[in-house]
Design an enzyme around this catalytic site. Structure first.
Site, PDB file in Angstrom:
ATOM      1  N   GLU A 270       0.796  -1.362  -0.182  1.00  0.00           N
ATOM      2  CA  GLU A 270      -0.086   0.049   0.098  1.00  0.00           C
ATOM      3  C   GLU A 270       0.962   1.186   0.055  1.00  0.00           C
ATOM      4  OE1 GLU A 270      -2.856   0.123   3.121  1.00  0.00           O
ATOM      5  OE2 GLU A 270      -4.642   0.419   1.613  1.00  0.00           O
ATOM      6  N   HIS A 291       6.600 -26.901  -0.360  1.00  0.00           N
ATOM      7  CA  HIS A 291       5.994 -28.038  -1.201  1.00  0.00           C
ATOM      8  C   HIS A 291       5.082 -27.475  -2.145  1.00  0.00           C
ATOM      9  CE1 HIS A 291       7.902 -31.001   1.326  1.00  0.00           C
ATOM     10  NE2 HIS A 291       7.753 -30.116   2.201  1.00  0.00           N
ATOM     11  N   LYS A 395     -12.887   2.339  -3.568  1.00  0.00           N
ATOM     12  CA  LYS A 395     -14.025   2.475  -2.886  1.00  0.00           C
ATOM     13  C   LYS A 395     -14.961   3.491  -3.126  1.00  0.00           C
ATOM     14  CE  LYS A 395     -11.525   2.614   1.935  1.00  0.00           C
ATOM     15  NZ  LYS A 395     -10.953   3.253   2.870  1.00  0.00           N
TER      16      LYS A 395
HETATM   17  O1  PA5 Z   1      -3.468   1.731   5.797  1.00  0.00           O
HETATM   18  C1  PA5 Z   1      -4.316   2.368   5.405  1.00  0.00           C
HETATM   19  O2  PA5 Z   1      -4.400   3.337   5.493  1.00  0.00           O
HETATM   20  C2  PA5 Z   1      -5.628   1.590   4.979  1.00  0.00           C
HETATM   21  O3  PA5 Z   1      -5.230   0.433   4.825  1.00  0.00           O
HETATM   22  C3  PA5 Z   1      -6.912   1.864   5.939  1.00  0.00           C
HETATM   23  O4  PA5 Z   1      -6.529   1.288   7.124  1.00  0.00           O
HETATM   24  C4  PA5 Z   1      -8.061   0.859   5.344  1.00  0.00           C
HETATM   25  O5  PA5 Z   1      -8.405   1.316   4.010  1.00  0.00           O
HETATM   26  C5  PA5 Z   1      -9.184   1.036   6.467  1.00  0.00           C
HETATM   27  O6  PA5 Z   1      -9.496   2.597   6.271  1.00  0.00           O
HETATM   28  P1  PA5 Z   1     -10.507   3.196   7.421  1.00  0.00           P
HETATM   29  O7  PA5 Z   1      -9.556   3.068   8.724  1.00  0.00           O
HETATM   30  O8  PA5 Z   1     -10.569   4.675   6.929  1.00  0.00           O
HETATM   31  O9  PA5 Z   1     -11.794   2.728   7.580  1.00  0.00           O
END
Ligand code: PA5
Length: 404
Positions: A270, A291, A395
């Site tokens: 990410e 494996h 989203k």
């Molecule tokens: O690391 C991040 O920013 C994302 O993985 C968020 O944690 C994830 O999309 C969840 O978002 P939110 O906490 O706004 O629901």
């Protein structure tokens, strides 16, 4: 204590050449300081904050036998990683309270299973969403809240729902929580989900599960004394890119680290998978995956390098008569044999050797990688290391499709 070994790649001239870019690290961190609240671990985890978390955890422990944590991505993975790594196997399923993570799928079957479980138990729920508008979280929250309303009267309900979100007038979840008079924990404006493991949001479930959070924090603080190794790890990744490597296999020979590897994958994917660039992180649990994926790594295209996590000391070591060795020695020999086979075929490895699987080592590793991924942002010319526009894209399409 953790020992590092980055020696399978030893072209000093590459370290020197690529290392020059790291001179800009101070400026890079300064430029992104509004998203690096997690970097100042002393301030983030001072005694007052630890005390508050422990107090809340005690309340939860005394008042429920099922603690449901509703979160997705960075809002739960760090806590799950710590709980899985530091508790004995299957302890969580029998302990009181059981800490369970929900909201990371939309599976009807799974949520029905959780709802059935709630029938027999005293429950507290903690909904974690920084943005307050993530579909999986709002959906799960609605389902669980209806169930909680069947189980508890209004006054008691207020004591049993905790909402962790950003305090802001534009945040729907925050507004609802205020109206319903639920307990609200504010997330930090300057800390994104995947960097939040050492905030109240990440540490509360860990503390509820009985783990010593001070030791975790001490480990994280130690990591801040070791910036050179974080830079070295970022550097080797950069050199691997120059060598045509596209995949990093995070590998452990201890299944308890499964979720830690998931957390690592999330942190790197990410943060750095942007602008058509970035190494693809995958996770491997050996000896299981020897494996299956082992074949691809050994003889598939040479686009993979690996980062290994090995634990030296295991208690209650079992002696295996057939091989005249104890089990952790055999596990150790297995990893050395695989590493040799890889080395012979020019597959490079980084090694993190933990003296044991304990709180301070886990705290150390997590802070280590958060700092190092930020350094990789600089090395990979990635100014968006702390955002995730790709995730935001799905989203927003999903939200419009739901309105059709
Ligand atoms: O690391 C991040 O920013 C994302 O993985 C968020 O944690 C994830 O999309 C969840 O978002 P939110 O906490 O706004 O629901």
């Amino acid at each position: 204590m953790i020992k590092f070994d980055f020696v399978t790649y030893n072209k000093i001239e590459d370290y020197k050449k690529n290392g020059v870019k790291l001179k800009g690290v101070k400026e890079f961190f300064e430029k992104h300081k509004d998203m690096m609240g997690w970097y100042d671990i002393d301030n983030l985890c001072n005694d007052d904050k630890i005390f508050k978390i422990k107090e809340k955890a005690l309340y939860i422990k005394e008042n429920c036998d099922l603690f449901l944590v509703v979160g997705i991505g960075g809002s739960y993975m760090g806590s799950q990683a710590l709980i899985d790594a530091l508790n004995p196997y299957y302890k969580n399923e029998t302990q009181k309270p059981q800490v369970m993570f929900v909201g990371n799928s939309l599976s009807n079957d799974y949520i029905n299973y959780v709802l059935n479980l709630m029938d027999e138990k005293e429950v507290i729920i903690n909904v974690i969403s920084k943005s307050g508008n993530t579909l999986e979280i709002l959906t799960t929250y609605d389902i669980l809240l209806s169930k909680m309303k069947e189980k508890y009267k209004e006054d008691e309900l207020k004591q049993r729902v905790i909402i962790t979100t950003e305090v802001s007038i534009n945040n729907t979840l925050y507004k609802e929580a205020k109206e319903k008079e639920f307990d609200v924990i504010d997330t930090f404006k300057n800390i994104g989900g995947r960097f939040s493991v050492f905030t109240e949001s990440g540490l509360l479930p860990v503390c509820v599960s009985g783990i010593n959070i001070e030791n975790i924090i001490n480990g994280a603080k130690e990591a801040m004394q070791d910036i050179n190794n974080q830079a070295r790890y970022a550097l080797i990744r950069d050199i691997m890119i120059d060598n045509g490597k596209q995949i990093e296999a995070y590998t452990s020979y201890e299944p308890k680290l499964y979720y830690f590897l998931e957390w690592l994958k999330q942190l790197y994917a990410e943060s750095l998978g942007k602008n058509n660039k970035g190494i693809l992180p995958i996770s491997i649990i050996n000896t299981r995956d020897l494996h299956s994926m082992g074949q691809y790594i050994q003889e598939g295209p040479k686009i993979i390098f690996e980062t290994l996590f090995v634990i030296k000391n295991n208690r209650n070591n079992i002696y295996i008569e057939r091989y005249r060795k104890n089990l952790s020695e055999i596990n150790d020999i297995a990893y050395k044999a695989v590493s040799k086979a890889h080395y012979d075929d020019n597959i490079f490895s980084n090694l993190f050797e933990l003296d044991e699987l304990n709180e301070s080592n886990m705290g150390y590793l997590m802070q280590f990688f958060m700092v190092s991924v930020a350094m990789s942002g600089l090395l990979e010319d990635n100014e968006e290391v702390f955002t995730q526009n790709g995730v935001e894209k799905y989203k927003s399409i999903l939200n419009s499709m739901l309105k059709e």
